[in-house]
Design a protein around this motif. Structure first.
Motif, PDB file in Angstrom:
ATOM      1  N   UNK A 192      68.918 138.535  32.931  1.00 57.92           N
ATOM      2  CA  UNK A 192      68.612 139.827  33.547  1.00 57.92           C
ATOM      3  C   UNK A 192      67.425 140.483  32.852  1.00 57.92           C
ATOM      4  N   UNK A 193      67.349 140.370  31.525  1.00 57.87           N
ATOM      5  CA  UNK A 193      66.225 140.963  30.787  1.00 57.87           C
ATOM      6  C   UNK A 193      64.901 140.311  31.179  1.00 57.87           C
ATOM      7  N   UNK A 194      64.900 138.992  31.323  1.00 56.63           N
ATOM      8  CA  UNK A 194      63.676 138.298  31.735  1.00 56.63           C
ATOM      9  C   UNK A 194      63.281 138.702  33.152  1.00 56.63           C
ATOM     10  N   UNK A 195      64.259 138.785  34.033  1.00 54.94           N
ATOM     11  CA  UNK A 195      64.002 139.192  35.412  1.00 54.94           C
ATOM     12  C   UNK A 195      63.390 140.597  35.459  1.00 54.94           C
ATOM     13  N   UNK A 196      63.967 141.538  34.733  1.00 55.45           N
ATOM     14  CA  UNK A 196      63.445 142.910  34.730  1.00 55.45           C
ATOM     15  C   UNK A 196      62.068 142.985  34.079  1.00 55.45           C
ATOM     16  N   UNK A 197      61.832 142.170  33.053  1.00 60.78           N
ATOM     17  CA  UNK A 197      60.515 142.135  32.417  1.00 60.78           C
ATOM     18  C   UNK A 197      59.458 141.642  33.395  1.00 60.78           C
ATOM     19  N   UNK A 214      68.439 147.516  49.503  1.00 61.88           N
ATOM     20  CA  UNK A 214      69.509 146.530  49.691  1.00 61.88           C
ATOM     21  C   UNK A 214      69.230 145.228  48.920  1.00 61.88           C
ATOM     22  N   UNK A 215      67.947 144.930  48.689  1.00 62.28           N
ATOM     23  CA  UNK A 215      67.575 143.689  48.009  1.00 62.28           C
ATOM     24  C   UNK A 215      68.021 143.705  46.550  1.00 62.28           C
ATOM     25  N   UNK A 216      67.790 144.797  45.856  1.00 57.96           N
ATOM     26  CA  UNK A 216      68.085 144.860  44.429  1.00 57.96           C
ATOM     27  C   UNK A 216      69.544 144.554  44.104  1.00 57.96           C
ATOM     28  N   UNK A 217      70.524 145.206  44.749  1.00 53.84           N
ATOM     29  CA  UNK A 217      71.916 144.846  44.424  1.00 53.84           C
ATOM     30  C   UNK A 217      72.264 143.402  44.782  1.00 53.84           C
ATOM     31  N   UNK A 218      71.732 142.899  45.890  1.00 53.20           N
ATOM     32  CA  UNK A 218      72.019 141.510  46.259  1.00 53.20           C
ATOM     33  C   UNK A 218      71.417 140.530  45.261  1.00 53.20           C
ATOM     34  N   UNK A 219      70.218 140.850  44.805  1.00 54.88           N
ATOM     35  CA  UNK A 219      69.568 139.979  43.826  1.00 54.88           C
ATOM     36  C   UNK A 219      70.341 139.972  42.512  1.00 54.88           C
ATOM     37  N   UNK A 220      70.803 141.141  42.095  1.00 56.17           N
ATOM     38  CA  UNK A 220      71.595 141.203  40.866  1.00 56.17           C
ATOM     39  C   UNK A 220      72.921 140.449  41.018  1.00 56.17           C
ATOM     40  N   UNK A 221      73.547 140.550  42.166  1.00 53.09           N
ATOM     41  CA  UNK A 221      74.796 139.814  42.355  1.00 53.09           C
ATOM     42  C   UNK A 221      74.545 138.305  42.337  1.00 53.09           C
ATOM     43  N   UNK A 222      73.414 137.860  42.885  1.00 58.77           N
ATOM     44  CA  UNK A 222      73.059 136.439  42.827  1.00 58.77           C
ATOM     45  C   UNK A 222      72.855 135.988  41.378  1.00 58.77           C
ATOM     46  N   UNK A 223      72.217 136.847  40.592  1.00 57.00           N
ATOM     47  CA  UNK A 223      72.016 136.511  39.178  1.00 57.00           C
ATOM     48  C   UNK A 223      73.360 136.416  38.472  1.00 57.00           C
ATOM     49  N   UNK A 224      74.267 137.357  38.748  1.00 60.13           N
ATOM     50  CA  UNK A 224      75.592 137.321  38.119  1.00 60.13           C
ATOM     51  C   UNK A 224      76.351 136.050  38.492  1.00 60.13           C
ATOM     52  N   UNK A 225      76.206 135.607  39.723  1.00 58.97           N
ATOM     53  CA  UNK A 225      76.923 134.413  40.181  1.00 58.97           C
ATOM     54  C   UNK A 225      76.282 133.140  39.612  1.00 58.97           C
TER      55      UNK A 225
END
Length: 112
Positions: A79-84, A57-68
């Protein structure tokens, strides 16, 4: 984790990000305590399942926070820096854990 990510009708997506992180951290603490003190495989499995569910559940919420939060011109680089950083964290954690295992013992590394 995959089931948790795909299953949207469970109410878990309504929990806040800090709550999900708290549940995951608590479950991993229970797992480490079980590994060190009780060595009960059923409790270990239950705590890993309890930790994996909020992680899904954390991963989709974190990605939505990044998008916002991220600027549209910098979204892909953010997103690339976060995934790295996430990909770098796993080998570093393993290196630290295995160094403690080799220097001291597996039990002390789980306590650490």
């Amino acid at each position: 984790m995959t089931i948790s990510t795909l299953w949207m009708g469970d109410g878990g997506q309504k929990l806040s990000l800090p709550t999900l992180i708290f549940i995951t951290t608590s479950a991993l603490t229970i797992f480490a305590s079980t590994f060190v003190y009780w060595k009960n495989p059923v409790l270990m499995l239950a705590s890993i399942i309890l930790a994996a569910y909020p992680l899904g559940k954390i991963n989709p919420q974190l990605h939505s926070e990044i998008f916002v939060q991220a600027d549209t011109q910098h979204l892909s680089s953010t997103i690339a820096i976060f995934k790295t950083l996430l990909l770098i964290g796993a080998p570093l954690g393993n290196t630290l854990f295995l160094t403690i295992v080799n220097l001291l013992s597996p039990t002390k590394s789980w306590l650490f």
